[in-house]
Write an enzyme that holds these catalytic residues in place. Structure first.
Site, short mmCIF file in Angstrom:
data_model
loop_
_atom_site.label_atom_id
_atom_site.label_comp_id
_atom_site.label_asym_id
_atom_site.label_seq_id
_atom_site.Cartn_x
_atom_site.Cartn_y
_atom_site.Cartn_z
CG HIS A 1 -55.11 13.09 -15.00
ND1 HIS A 1 -55.40 13.93 -13.95
CD2 HIS A 1 -53.94 12.49 -14.68
CE1 HIS A 1 -54.44 13.84 -13.04
NE2 HIS A 1 -53.55 12.97 -13.45
CD GLN B 1 -49.16 11.85 -19.67
OE1 GLN B 1 -48.10 11.40 -20.12
NE2 GLN B 1 -49.30 12.14 -18.38
CG ASP C 1 -55.15 16.86 -19.90
OD1 ASP C 1 -54.01 17.35 -19.98
OD2 ASP C 1 -55.48 16.02 -19.04
CB CYS D 1 -54.92 10.75 -11.40
SG CYS D 1 -53.84 11.01 -10.00
CE LYS E 1 -48.39 15.07 -16.07
NZ LYS E 1 -47.95 14.22 -14.98
#
Lengths: 133, 399
Positions: free
Chosen positions: B114, B193, B190, B356, B216
Site C-alpha cells: 500500500h 489488513q 504493515d 492505493c 479497519k
C-alpha cells in the site's frame, strides 16, 4: 437509475475510437486519483483556435464518453471558449446550468452522482490544461 | 455462526444493504460506539496532565486501552504506541528507522505495498540518499520469496505488508524476519489488513515494528497503533515533538520520555484509543477458528461464483491457502468504477480503483484498477450472493 446513467448515447460515445496527434502544438495529461482515470489530450492551434484534437482516455465509461465529446466539439473553438468549457460543464453538473454543448445533454443524468462529476470533468480539464490554464 | 456477530453491528440491519468494503473501513459494533460516547460524556479530559477527577478517569481509560491493545498483540503495554492511524504509524517507523540511514544503505519493500508503506520510504530516500528496492510479486500477487538476494549486507530495513489490501495474499513474515535478521536488518510490517482477521503476535512472527489501523479493526477512525520491540523502541529517536513526550526541556534542547510516550507528541486521540481497546477486546472474544472457517467458506463461494460469470477474472490467489477473505477481480469490457457504481446502486458496497497500490496494479497489468470485495466476520451468504447477482446485472447494463 443505472439505465439512465449508462444510457445508449453514453455507451456509444464511449465506444468511439480515439487517436493521439503526432507533433501537436500542445498536450496535457490529467489523472483522477479516485478511480484511476487518465486523459491525455493533444492540440493543434491556428490563429487562436483549436485546429485539431487528438486524445487517449483510459478510464470509466463516463470519462471516455466525455473525452469523445471534447474531441468532437472543441475543434474550431476559440481557445478562450474551449478553456471555459470546464467551468461551464462543472456548472451544468453542480449548479443545474444548461448543457454548454448539445452532446452533453446525455450527461445530465450524472448530476445526482457527485462522486462521478470528476469522471465527466476530467477531459474538459485536460483541454483547459493543454491550452495553458 | 455470523448471526450473533452481525447483531453487534446495527448498520448491517438495514434492508438490502450488503457491506463488502471492510478492507477500506470496517463497521463498528455497538459496544465501541457506546464506549466512545461514554468516555466523552464521563471522562473527557487530556491525559497525563491533569489532577482533577475527569483527568484521572481519562488517564485510567487511556492506559487501560493500551493494556487491551497489548493483550491483543500478546505484548507489553509499553510496546504499544498510539498514533493517528496506520499511515502515521508507518511514517513514524520510516522516519525513526531512517534517521541514521544514508548512501550505501538499502531498504527493501515489496511490489505489493500500500502507498502508506512505500511512499514514506521513497520520500525519505530522496533526502537521505539510501536506496529503496522492491521484492517482486508473482502472477497471483504473492511476494516471490524464492530469491531474497535483495536482502543483503546493505539492507538495513525490510518493510512489507502482512497481507495485501488488493489480493488478500498473506505474506510469510517469519521467512522474511529470518532473512532480515540474518543481515542485521529490522523488519517493519504493515498489519492493516491482517489485524481485522484475528489477534496477532508480532513478536512471535519476528517483526520488529508492526503497524495497524483502528478503523479497519472495528474501531474508530483517527487511531492506529505502532507496536515495537521494547529494546528497539528505546533506541529510536522521536520524530514528532511537542507536549506529553518530553522530560527535561532546556532553552536549546529537550530530553524525550521513554517509549511509548516518546512517540506520542501532543494530545493523543484518547476517546478513539478507548474505542479501539473495546473493539480489540470484542475481537478477542470471538471464536476465531469458527470465524476463519466461515470466512473461508464464503471466500470459496465468492471465487466459485465469480468463475461462473462471463468475462470475470480474479486478481490474486485463485485458491484459499494463505489468503484473507479479500477478493479482487476485473471484468472484460467493464471499468471497475462503473461496476462499483452499479453495485452500489443495488446496496452492495465494494471498492473499485487502484486501491492505493499503484505498483501492484502495474505489476499485475491492471491499468484501470480492479473491483475489491472484502469480507469480515459479519459477512454472510446473502452478502456474497447479492454481489454475484449485482455483478451479473451490472455486466448486462454496461455491455
Amino acid at each position: 437509475m443505472s439505465e439512465e446513467l449508462y444510457q445508449q448515447a453514453i455507451k456509444d460515445l464511449a465506444a468511439e475510437a480515439s487517436q493521439r496527434l503526432e507533433a501537436p502544438d500542445a498536450s496535457a495529461t490529467l489523472d483522477n486519483p479516485l478511480c484511476g482515470d487518465t486523459v491525455s489530450l493533444d492540440l493543434r492551434l491556428s490563429q487562436g483556435r483549436v485546429a485539431a484534437l487528438g486524445h487517449g482516455a483510459k478510464g470509466c465509461l463516463l470519462c471516455k464518453a466525455a473525452a469523445t465529446v471534447v474531441a468532437q466539439a472543441a475543434v474550431g473553438l476559440e481557445a478562450e471558449t474551449a478553456v471555459a468549457l470546464a467551468d461551464r460543464v462543472g456548472a451544468m453538473l453542480k449548479q443545474g446550468a444548461e448543457p454548454p454543448l448539445p452532446a452533453l445533454a446525455a450527461f445530465l443524468a450524472v448530476r445526482p452522482h457527485k462522486s462521478r462529476h470528476g469522471c465527466v470533468l476530467l477531459p474538459f480539464k485536460a483541454l483547459a490544461k493543454a491550452l495553458g490554464r | 455462526m455470523t448471526a450473533p456477530i452481525r447483531d453487534a453491528f446495527p448498520v448491517l440491519a438495514r434492508a438490502g444493504f450488503h457491506y463488502l468494503d471492510s478492507a477500506a473501513m470496517a463497521q463498528l459494533p455497538s459496544a465501541v460506539v457506546e464506549a466512545v460516547a461514554h468516555h466523552d460524556l464521563s471522562a473527557r479530559a487530556n491525559v497525563h496532565r491533569g489532577l482533577h477527577e475527569l483527568a484521572r478517569r481519562a488517564d485510567d481509560a487511556y492506559d487501560g486501552a493500551r493494556q487491551r491493545v497489548a493483550r491483543f498483540l500478546s505484548a507489553e503495554a509499553d510496546e504499544v504506541v498510539f498514533t493517528g492511524g496506520c499511515t502515521l504509524a508507518l511514517n513514524i517507523a520510516a522516519l525513526a528507522l531512517g534517521e541514521k540511514l544514508g548512501p550505501g544503505d538499502r531498504v527493501v519493500v515489496s511490489a505489493a505495498e500500500h502507498h502508506s508503506n512505500l511512499l514514506p520510504w521513497l520520500m525519505l530516500s530522496q533526502r537521505k540518499g539510501f536506496e529503496v528496492v522492491s521484492l517482486p510479486v508473482d502472477g497471483d500477487g504473492r511476494l516471490r520469496l524464492d530469491d531474497l538476494s535483495l536482502i543483503d549486507g546493505r539492507c538495513r530495513v525490510v518493510a512489507v505488508t502482512h497481507a495485501s489490501n488488493v489480493t488478500g495474499a498473506v505474506t510469510d513474515i517469519p521467512r522474511l524476519a529470518e532473512a532480515a535478521h540474518a543481515v542485521g536488518a529490522k523488519l517493519v510490517v504493515d498489519g492493516a489488513q491482517m489485524v481485522p482477521h484475528g489477534p496477532v503476535d508480532p513478536r512471535a512472527l519476528g517483526a520488529d515494528l508492526y503497524a495497524f489501523a483502528g478503523h479497519k479493526a472495528y474501531g474508530p477512525t483517527g487511531i492506529g497503533v505502532l507496536w515495537g520491540r521494547r529494546e528497539l523502541l528505546a533506541e529510536l529517536p522521536p520524530v514528532l515533538w511537542g507536549g506529553g513526550m518530553v522530560g527535561v526541556v532546556g532553552p536549546t534542547d529537550a530530553e524525550p520520555l521513554d517509549p511509548p510516550e516518546r512517540f506520542e507528541a501532543g494530545t493523543p486521540p484518547v476517546a478513539q484509543a478507548v474505542g479501539l481497546g473495546v473493539a480489540l477486546e470484542w475481537m478477542c472474544g470471538l471464536d476465531w477458528p469458527s470465524v476463519h472457517a466461515a470466512e473461508k467458506e464464503l471466500t470459496r463461494r465468492l471465487l466459485a461464483g465469480l468463475a461462473g460469470l462471463d468475462g470475470v477474472r480474479v486478481v490474486g490467489p485463485p485458491d484459499l491457502e494463505a489468503r484473507l477473505p479479500v477478493v479482487s477481480f476485473v471484468v472484460a469490457g467493464c471499468h471497475p468504477h462503473d461496476l462499483s457504481h452499479l453495485l452500489g446502486e443495488r446496496g452492495v458496497a465494494v471498492r473499485g480503483g487502484a486501491h492505493c497500490a499503484r505498483p501492484l496494479m502495474v505489476a499485475l497489468g491492471l491499468e484501470e484498477g480492479c473491483v475489491r470485495a472484502s469480507l469480515a466476520p459479519y459477512t454472510n451468504r446473502a452478502d456474497v450472493q447479492a454481489l454475484l447477482d449485482g455483478l451479473a446485472h451490472a455486466i448486462r447494463v454496461l455491455r
